[in-house]
Every structure is written in structure tokens, then in C-alpha cells.
Design an enzyme around this catalytic site. Structure first.
Site, PDB file in Angstrom:
ATOM      1  N   THR A   1       4.841   4.884   2.375  1.00 42.41           N
ATOM      2  CA  THR A   1       4.282   3.809   3.194  1.00 42.41           C
ATOM      3  C   THR A   1       5.075   2.504   3.136  1.00 42.41           C
ATOM      4  O   THR A   1       4.880   1.632   3.984  1.00 42.41           O
ATOM      5  CB  THR A   1       2.821   3.545   2.756  1.00 42.41           C
ATOM      6  OG1 THR A   1       2.178   2.702   3.709  1.00 42.41           O
ATOM      7  CG2 THR A   1       2.767   2.885   1.385  1.00 42.41           C
ATOM      8  N   TYR A   2       5.975   2.353   2.168  1.00 49.48           N
ATOM      9  CA  TYR A   2       6.707   1.093   2.046  1.00 49.48           C
ATOM     10  C   TYR A   2       7.603   0.888   3.266  1.00 49.48           C
ATOM     11  O   TYR A   2       8.504   1.686   3.541  1.00 49.48           O
ATOM     12  CB  TYR A   2       7.560   1.061   0.782  1.00 49.48           C
ATOM     13  CG  TYR A   2       6.787   1.064  -0.522  1.00 49.48           C
ATOM     14  CD1 TYR A   2       5.424   0.766  -0.558  1.00 49.48           C
ATOM     15  CD2 TYR A   2       7.412   1.349  -1.722  1.00 49.48           C
ATOM     16  CE1 TYR A   2       4.713   0.759  -1.743  1.00 49.48           C
ATOM     17  CE2 TYR A   2       6.714   1.344  -2.928  1.00 49.48           C
ATOM     18  CZ  TYR A   2       5.371   1.055  -2.932  1.00 49.48           C
ATOM     19  OH  TYR A   2       4.673   1.049  -4.121  1.00 49.48           O
ATOM     20  N   SER A   3       7.326  -0.200   3.978  1.00 42.56           N
ATOM     21  CA  SER A   3       8.060  -0.526   5.210  1.00 42.56           C
ATOM     22  C   SER A   3       8.143   0.679   6.138  1.00 42.56           C
ATOM     23  O   SER A   3       9.175   0.959   6.750  1.00 42.56           O
ATOM     24  CB  SER A   3       9.462  -1.059   4.873  1.00 42.56           C
ATOM     25  OG  SER A   3       9.373  -2.256   4.131  1.00 42.56           O
TER      26      SER A   3
ATOM     27  N   LYS B   1       5.443   8.428  -3.309  1.00 40.10           N
ATOM     28  CA  LYS B   1       3.982   8.537  -3.299  1.00 40.10           C
ATOM     29  C   LYS B   1       3.466   8.985  -1.944  1.00 40.10           C
ATOM     30  O   LYS B   1       4.157   8.862  -0.923  1.00 40.10           O
ATOM     31  CB  LYS B   1       3.338   7.189  -3.656  1.00 40.10           C
ATOM     32  CG  LYS B   1       3.900   6.510  -4.883  1.00 40.10           C
ATOM     33  CD  LYS B   1       3.156   5.226  -5.182  1.00 40.10           C
ATOM     34  CE  LYS B   1       3.911   4.342  -6.138  1.00 40.10           C
ATOM     35  NZ  LYS B   1       5.090   3.695  -5.512  1.00 40.10           N
TER      36      LYS B   1
END
Length: 326
Positions: free
Chosen positions: A60-62, A88
Site C-alpha cells: 500500500t505504500y504510495s 505486507k
């Protein structure tokens, strides 16, 4: 650099883990403060040159671009086998049904998407970012077990939850002969110590690796109380974490500053040294947007706080409500 076993496993990791939420396309996702690829690569390279072999990111990061940037940098700057790469799954990656969560479908889809973005055949550690309260834990755990048996992940880990929930998950895996969680990525720093009540003792008893996120409290432990940064002003999640006990938190921040001044080192080194000495912490996850953030993190390994210094840092703390997960 120091290296330690990852909990009860035979895996060896650096005592500093580089958190890669900082690296990503600022125009994708919700992290407008993230560093683009050109700015990220020198920091990832510096981390590798300092001996850091443990890198933590998330799908989900960026909106996936962190995985893309990290994957390309590792390919260019290191041998894949020398790197412990963690990512993750849980948060929403696309609109509509099955675009988030920990169902079997979501996990199977997202591991393949993460591997594609990272440019690798496997991740060393695949973690659930949070609990999915709408999916039976048995479904999630069996899917993670199958991911490991398929060779797409070497180990599995979990992130912030109640200790009883973590114990239930581990017991369920043992009961069914499935791969067990070997690590807990939880919220722990001088301004938030609720994990000391149950989660840390449980992890120590079960020999589970502990890799805290936000060990510097989103940078609050590294600067004067009233000082802000571009990230602190735009980090909406961060704004929810440290508003419960402002006066007590201020006194802790001041204590960090006092000890740092007396030792002649940056505050980040004192705050990181504290968490490194907290049993059973394996490797705090450090975010780095400047070269000095990495050198401070590594330098903190050489600092051994005295009992009096630890008491000065811990004494102002007061109980907090749970923060960082629901």
C-alpha cells in the site's frame, strides 16, 4: 553493523531495519511527503553500504510504487540473497470487492502483485498489515501457509493487534500444522509504550522477533516539541498517534534532548538506543529521508544508556489508549 537471529528462526538480520514507506511516488497514494525514485536510491544504497540487510515495505505504500523503487534499487546495489526483504498485505489496493483484506483471494492476488513490483521470486517476510475482522482467521492463516509452501515467502509475520489476538493466531496455526508467525511489527517508542504490558512479554516468552514501527514517534523524539516538518504537517495518520498526553510527551522529548546534549550526540541516537535496549526488540524500523538519519541509526548501536538515563526517559510516561490499530 550488528546482526541477530530473527526470533526463534535461523534467519540473521541487521539490528537496524530500513523502513521504506518514505520511498515512493508522491503523486501516487496518500504519502505526498514521500521521496521519488531519484531521491530514494542514494539512501537505499547508503543503507546497504552501512551493512543494513533488512528492508521493510508494503503493497500500500504510495500505491505500490515503494515496492517498485525498492525492488529496482536492491537489484542494482546488492545481491538478492544477501537481502532480507519484507512486505505486507491488508490495506486497499483497488476499489470494489476483494480489493483489500486478508481473504484467500486477496492474499493470493497481492503476493503475486508484490513480487511483480519488487522484481523478485520471493519475499523473506510476508506480513499482515493489520487484522481483517471480516475474514475468519483460519482462512487467512491457511492462505499464508500455502504462500510459504509455494515458495513465495520464506517466513510470515504480523503487525499491530492485541496480544490475545496474536496468541489466538499462533495457537490456531499450531493446532492445524500451519506455518506460524515469527515476528510482530508493533507500535513502540518512548511516547507510546503500551506494548510493554502484554505484547512484549508474550513475544519474549514465545521467542518471536519484535520489529517496532515509528521508533522515533514520527520524528517527534528528534526535535524540539514545537518544531514541525513537511511530513508532520501532512501525515494524517501520524496526527492520530500522539495527542493523548501532550504534557507528559513534552517532558519525555525534553529528557531526550537533555541526555543527547550531555552526550554530545543527536537526539535520534538517544531515542533509538533506548528502543534497541528494550527487550525483546530485534530491529527497530527506521525511516530515513536524509543521509544523517541512517548514520544516526547505525551510531545508536554503540550507545549504551545508563540505568539513570533510562529512568529519566521513562519516568514521565503515563498510560495511553491504544493507538495505531483498531
Amino acid at each position: 553493523m550488528e546482526y541477530v537471529k530473527f526470533g526463534a528462526t535461523g534467519l540473521e538480520v541487521s539490528r537496524i531495519c530500513l523502513g521504506c514507506m518514505t520511498y515512493g511516488d508522491p503523486n501516487r497514494g496518500t504519502h505526498e511527503w514521500s521521496l521519488n525514485e531519484e531521491m530514494s536510491r542514494p539512501l537505499i544504497r547508503q543503507a546497504i553500504e552501512l551493512g543494513i540487510n533488512f528492508f521493510d515495505t508494503a503493497n500500500t505504500y504510495s500505491n505500490g510504487s515503494s515496492e517498485e523503487i525498492v525492488g529496482r534499487a536492491i537489484k542494482d546495489f546488492a545481491r538478492r540473497d544477501d537481502i532480507v526483504l519484507a512486505t505486507k498485505v491488508f490495506n486497499r489496493m483497488r476499489p470494489g470487492p476483494n480489493g483489500a483484506g486478508l481473504s484467500r483471494k486477496a492474499i493470493f492476488d497481492e503476493i503475486d502483485n508484490s513480487l511483480r513490483r519488487l522484481g523478485t521470486d520471493y519475499v523473506d517476510l510476508y506480513q499482515i498489515h493489520r487484522l481483517d475482522h471480516t475474514t475468519p482467521i483460519e482462512e487467512t492463516l491457511e492462505a499464508l501457509h500455502d504462500i510459504v509452501k509455494a515458495g513465495k515467502a520464506r517466513y510470515i509475520g504480523a503487525s499491530s493487534m492485541y496480544a490475545w489476538q496474536f496468541a489466538k493466531a499462533i495457537y490456531t496455526s499450531r493446532l492445524n500444522g500451519w506455518t506460524q508467525f515469527v515476528s510482530m511489527q508493533n507500535h513502540l517508542n518512548l511516547l507510546y509504550r503500551e506494548e510493554e504490558r502484554e505484547m512484549l512479554p508474550f513475544c519474549q516468552d514465545q521467542k518471536i522477533a519484535v520489529i517496532p514501527w515509528s521508533p522515533l514517534a514520527r520524528g517527534r523524539l528528534t526535535r524540539d516539541w514545537d518544531e514541525t516538518t513537511a511530513r508532520s504537517e501532512t501525515d494524517e495518520f501520524g496526527k492520530t498517534l500522539y495527542t493523548q498526553a501532550m504534557e507528559a510527551d513534552r517532558r519525555i522529548v525534553e529528557a531526550v534532548g537533555t541526555i543527547a546534549k550531555a552526550r554530545g550526540v543527536p537526539r535520534a541516537q538517544i531515542a533509538t538506543a533506548w528502543i534497541l535496549q528494550k527487550s525483546p526488540v530485534t530491529a527497530p524500523i527506521i525511516g530515513a529521508s536524509k543521509p544523517g538519519h541512517l548514520t544516526d541509526a547505525v551510531a545508536s548501536l554503540a550507545i549504551k544508556l545508563t540505568p539513570d538515563e533510562i529512568e529519566a526517559l521513562e519516568q514521565p510516561y503515563i498510560p495511553h489508549r491504544v493507538a495505531g490499530f483498531k
